[in-house]
Design an enzyme around this catalytic site. Structure first.
Site, PDB file in Angstrom:
ATOM      1  N   TYR A   1       0.866  -1.183   0.000  1.00 35.02           N
ATOM      2  CA  TYR A   1       0.000   0.000   0.000  1.00 35.02           C
ATOM      3  C   TYR A   1       0.902   1.232   0.000  1.00 35.02           C
ATOM      4  O   TYR A   1       2.014   1.194   0.511  1.00 35.02           O
ATOM      5  CB  TYR A   1      -0.920   0.013   1.230  1.00 35.02           C
ATOM      6  CG  TYR A   1      -2.038  -1.008   1.169  1.00 35.02           C
ATOM      7  CD1 TYR A   1      -1.776  -2.357   1.345  1.00 35.02           C
ATOM      8  CD2 TYR A   1      -3.345  -0.625   0.925  1.00 35.02           C
ATOM      9  CE1 TYR A   1      -2.790  -3.304   1.280  1.00 35.02           C
ATOM     10  CE2 TYR A   1      -4.382  -1.564   0.863  1.00 35.02           C
ATOM     11  CZ  TYR A   1      -4.097  -2.896   1.035  1.00 35.02           C
ATOM     12  OH  TYR A   1      -5.099  -3.826   0.970  1.00 35.02           O
ATOM     13  N   GLU A   2       0.383   2.335  -0.565  1.00 36.84           N
ATOM     14  CA  GLU A   2       1.258   3.497  -0.761  1.00 36.84           C
ATOM     15  C   GLU A   2       1.674   4.160   0.546  1.00 36.84           C
ATOM     16  O   GLU A   2       2.587   4.976   0.560  1.00 36.84           O
ATOM     17  CB  GLU A   2       0.620   4.500  -1.720  1.00 36.84           C
ATOM     18  CG  GLU A   2      -0.692   5.047  -1.257  1.00 36.84           C
ATOM     19  CD  GLU A   2      -1.451   5.763  -2.389  1.00 36.84           C
ATOM     20  OE1 GLU A   2      -1.066   5.644  -3.550  1.00 36.84           O
ATOM     21  OE2 GLU A   2      -2.442   6.430  -2.072  1.00 36.84           O
ATOM     22  N   SER A   3       1.038   3.787   1.648  1.00 34.63           N
ATOM     23  CA  SER A   3       1.470   4.302   2.947  1.00 34.63           C
ATOM     24  C   SER A   3       2.813   3.716   3.369  1.00 34.63           C
ATOM     25  O   SER A   3       3.381   4.135   4.368  1.00 34.63           O
ATOM     26  CB  SER A   3       0.419   3.976   4.010  1.00 34.63           C
ATOM     27  OG  SER A   3       0.162   2.586   4.028  1.00 34.63           O
TER      28      SER A   3
END
Lengths: 267, 281
Positions: free
Chosen positions: A50-52
């Site tokens: 995930y881009e987090s």
């Protein structure tokens, strides 16, 4: 299997596109549900990013946002955001980007920025996030979107993420490192690019959907592949797993939060 | 070094300043944002990769003139209605947009942290963003001739972060999802950090993220300062608050009434939290 909704079937059909052990950069919402269903069924070693910055995460419930604590707690490791985008995505270490969008055109270009003119939009959407570079760098892209003539449009109001640009090999000529959108999963079935023109054409339908329904839902004259497949119905295992995932998720997201505040007056 | 939140905001945030309240879903400095609203700061250039509810609140309360961002929504829920109202109807003020992708903004923060003039990336290709944002340009690699995207460094006047712990010298330790917190901290001219806990000594950090005391301008002890976002190890994200916000923020009058009751009429973050728990019974 009878008694499943189109939404469920669509999520299950999308999950089946993912191969075990591939590395997948996940968008929130429908794509996140499909990717986690794949991990819980046929692809246990799917690596979800995930881009987090959570890499190899195995959430027990679906995250409401891409940065929920559940994603960090169940990740193999957590890295800063610039590292995810630069060392993993831009460096070509992502097999699949899984995206949604507000609008898509016949060449798989996506809009998640505005409806209407940019300076005077009728609807201001959230914007690009990670999508422009996911669509550019991932080795292949899958897109999930429910089809209406407002979402599957002849012309985008704004191009947030490149698909096949103007088609006819334009993406390949542009030097894009990734291969572009290989499949678009929608609520009547699936589209894929024509090998020469890159135009999205109908390749598969759910058993209870028709070519007429597909054509009515798409805002350009939809071309048909030589053979239209029927998407296999959900197995009991797929459907049970998906429903259990949604049930755990609803329960988790409504759980009250306890703030461990010190008594007032302490430092 | 050690401040009350009210003093830190009063002393370091001037009207017209560029201010980055970072945190990627996790550790969002809500308490600091509310204090900026209470002190009626104006004409701020707000910077943040993912402006979420606290920016919706600041924009709706008229604190902002410009927004540098890459994704502006209520994550997993939908639109930010106050941000939309500002862009679509210029209410309560017009809002200038400096719009990027996450990769572009990450590159700009990295350049800012390194005090380089610009960040570079293979990005934005085939999109309409460069046509709408003069801050997205291209540069030719002097070694290969490749054309790359270039974005100006982001160096906020003030960056505000929330973190789990600071020690008595003002060293700050952050755990969990970091987003671009470290880059935003090092890019700033002034760094304010609100923390859940003050401790005598931080545990040895090895590879974890620590902001050393000499880059930190002000430390504020502010338990619960990230709520309704979260602080890993202390409390979880209140997803139900994010879902309720969609209703609160939809209409201007409902929004203003909520902000008046919960933020303007409370003296500090502790009173805000107490007021919320009373409102919910």
């Amino acid at each position: 299997m009878s008694g499943c909704s189109r939404n469920e079937w669509m999520t299950i059909a999308a999950a089946r596109l993912l191969r075990d052990k591939s590395v997948c950069f996940v968008g929130i919402g429908l794509p996140s549900a499909a990717c986690n269903l794949a991990r819980l069924t046929h692809a246990p070693s799917l690596v979800l990013i995930y881009e987090s910055g959570t890499i190899g995460t195995r959430p027990r419930v679906l995250p409401l946002s891409i940065g929920d604590g559940e994603l960090a707690e169940t990740a193999a490791y957590v890295v800063p955001l610039p590292e995810v985008f630069s060392y993993y995505l831009q460096a070509g270490r992502v097999d699949v980007g899984f995206l949604g969008a507000a609008q898509i055109d016949r060449y798989g270009n996506l809009n998640s920025t505005v409806i209407g003119p940019y300076d005077k939009p009728t609807t201001r959407l959230p914007g690009a996030g990670g999508a422009p570079e996911i669509a550019w760098h991932a080795k292949q892209v899958f897109v999930m979107a429910k089809a209406t003539k407002r979402s599957f449009v002849e012309r985008l109001d704004f191009c947030t993420s490149a698909g096949y640009l103007e088609g006819h090999g334009a993406r390949a000529r542009s030097g894009a490192p990734g291969g572009g959108p290989r499949a678009v999963i929608t609520d009547f079935g699936m589209l894929a690019p024509h090998p020469q023109t890159d135009e999205l054409q109908l390749i598969a339908l759910f058993a209870d959907a028709s070519v007429e329904e597909a054509r009515a839902a798409v805002g350009w004259p939809l071309a048909l592949a030589d053979e239209i497949d029927t998407i296999a119905p959900p197995t009991a295992h797929e459907l049970d797993t998906l429903r259990a995932l949604f049930a755990h998720t609803r329960e988790a997201h409504s759980r009250p939060v306890h703030l461990p505040l010190p008594p007032e007056g302490l430092p | 070094m050690f401040f009350s939140l009210a003093d830190a905001i009063h002393d370091y945030i001037t009207d017209g300043a560029s201010v980055a309240l970072e945190g990627f879903t996790h550790l969002i400095p809500f308490a600091a944002g509310h204090e900026i609203i209470r002190q009626r700061k104006r004409r701020l250039h707000l910077i943040r990769m993912t402006p979420d509810l606290v920016y919706d609140q600041m924009i709706g309360m008229g604190c902002a003139r410009k927004l540098t961002f890459s994704w502006g929504g209520n994550p997993g829920v939908g639109s930010l209605h106050r941000l939309r109202d500002a862009v679509e109807h210029q209410w309560p003020n017009p809002l200038e947009l400096d719009e990027h992708s996450h990769a572009g903004m990450a590159a700009a923060f990295c350049a800012g942290a390194a005090r380089l003039p610009f960040g570079t990336l293979r990005g934005y290709v085939g999109t309409d963003l460069p046509a709408r944002n003069p801050n997205i340009r291209s540069i030719t690699c002097p070694f290969t001739g490749e054309s790359l995207a270039a974005v100006p460094a982001i160096n906020p006047d003030v960056t505000i972060l929330h973190a789990q712990r600071a020690d008595r010298e003002g060293n700050v330790a952050i755990e969990g999802i970091l987003g671009a917190a470290r880059e935003a901290a090092l890019a700033a001219h002034t760094l304010i950090v609100t923390v859940e806990e003050l401790v005598d000594e931080l545990p040895p950090a090895m590879n974890a993220i620590v902001l050393p005391h000499w880059i930190v301008t002000a430390v504020v002890h502010c338990p619960g300062g990230a709520y309704p976002s979260y602080a890993q190890g202390h409390y979880t994200r209140d997803n139900s608050f994010y879902q309720r916000w969609d209703t609160v923020a939809r209409e201007r009058d409902d929004f203003l009434a909520w902000m008046d009751q919960h933020v303007l009429r409370t003296n500090d973050h502790r009173a805000f939290l107490d007021g919320l728990s009373r409102a919910e019974g």
